[in-house]
Write an enzyme that holds these catalytic residues in place. Structure first.
Site, PDB file in Angstrom:
ATOM      1  N   ARG A 179       0.827  -1.219   0.000  1.00  0.00           N
ATOM      2  CA  ARG A 179       0.000   0.000   0.000  1.00  0.00           C
ATOM      3  C   ARG A 179       0.856   1.262   0.000  1.00  0.00           C
ATOM      4  NH1 ARG A 179      -4.245  -2.504   4.436  1.00  0.00           N
ATOM      5  NH2 ARG A 179      -5.708  -3.447   2.970  1.00  0.00           N
TER       6      ARG A 179
ATOM      7  N   HIS B 214      -6.410  -6.911  -0.008  1.00  0.00           N
ATOM      8  CA  HIS B 214      -6.965  -7.326   1.282  1.00  0.00           C
ATOM      9  C   HIS B 214      -6.058  -8.427   1.810  1.00  0.00           C
ATOM     10  CE1 HIS B 214      -9.581  -8.848   4.424  1.00  0.00           C
ATOM     11  NE2 HIS B 214      -9.258 -10.056   3.979  1.00  0.00           N
TER      12      HIS B 214
ATOM     13  N   ASN C 293      -6.728   0.669  -1.846  1.00  0.00           N
ATOM     14  CA  ASN C 293      -5.463   0.270  -1.228  1.00  0.00           C
ATOM     15  C   ASN C 293      -4.973  -1.085  -1.709  1.00  0.00           C
ATOM     16  OD1 ASN C 293      -7.333  -1.261   0.085  1.00  0.00           O
ATOM     17  ND2 ASN C 293      -7.033  -0.345   2.106  1.00  0.00           N
TER      18      ASN C 293
END
Ligand code: GDP
Length: 196
Positions: free
Chosen positions: A137, A160, A157
């Protein structure tokens, strides 16, 4: 010592930016074993089940916005018409359901010792602006809460990564059937972790 599993989702912004390979390779090169991999269009019900429907999760997400807004002197009511963290968390969840359907996503299951700590470390802070250089990120985005909220969307971003061992187990079961997982031993493990 036993290995654990974590789910990774390479999100639509990363897929559409052509970052699948560079992101996945970061998890391989640290020594984790990729034991499941598939490209799929995420169904809305699956996304809904993936992110918790609990007050604790909504509060965590809503508080993230409120903490950031307090630092910057912004008012949550201008975007959310409320400053209740649970209500803000619910709105973000709705945004996530749309975001994860913007393109196909790559789902990966990785296995390793302390895998949750590793995947969270390599992914970086939820807010890309705050994510350290060297993290996924932090290296590939600088998105912010204020910008994301003002545009009525989740932070983009890129990835996950399961947050706890229990979440990892739940998420792997949600997205993968047992026969889609292929465990094996990486040959470099005998060098990385030699028994004495
Ligand atoms: P993660 O485990 O690091 O992905 O973080 P969470 O489970 O807390 O949040 C899920 C996702 O919701 C994040 O990855 C972001 O895409 C998004 N998100 C979380 N908090 C906020 C927020 O305050 N505002 C916006 N716009 N998006 C958020």
């Amino acid at each position: 010592m036993t290995k654990q599993k974590a789910l990774l989702i390479i999100k639509p912004d990363a897929v559409q930016r052509g970052l699948i390979g560079v992101i996945l390779s970061r998890f391989e090169r640290v020594g984790l074993t990729v034991i499941g991999l598939k490209f799929t269009w995420a169904a809305p019900e699956k996304i809904k089940a993936h992110y918790p429907e609990t007050e604790a999760w909504f509060t965590k997400v809503g508080e993230r916005t409120l903490t950031n807004y307090a630092k910057k002197g912004l008012d949550a009511k201008t975007v959310f018409q409320t400053d209740d963290p649970v209500a803000i968390g619910k709105t973000v969840k709705q945004w996530l359901i749309d975001y994860l359907q913007e393109s196909a996503v790559l789902l990966a299951v990785v296995s390793g010792y302390d895998v949750i700590e590793i995947v969270r470390k390599l992914s970086g802070n939820t807010i890309p602006l705050l994510a350290a250089p060297g993290t996924v990120r932090g290296d590939f985005s600088h998105d912010t809460i204020d910008l994301a909220n003002a545009q009525n969307r989740p932070l983009r971003n890129l990835i996950h990564a399961s947050d706890t061992v229990e979440d990892g187990e739940k998420e792997v079961k949600l997205w993968f059937a047992d026969e889609e997982l292929f465990d094996y031993q990486r040959c470099d493990e005998t060098i990385m972790f030699p028994a004495r």
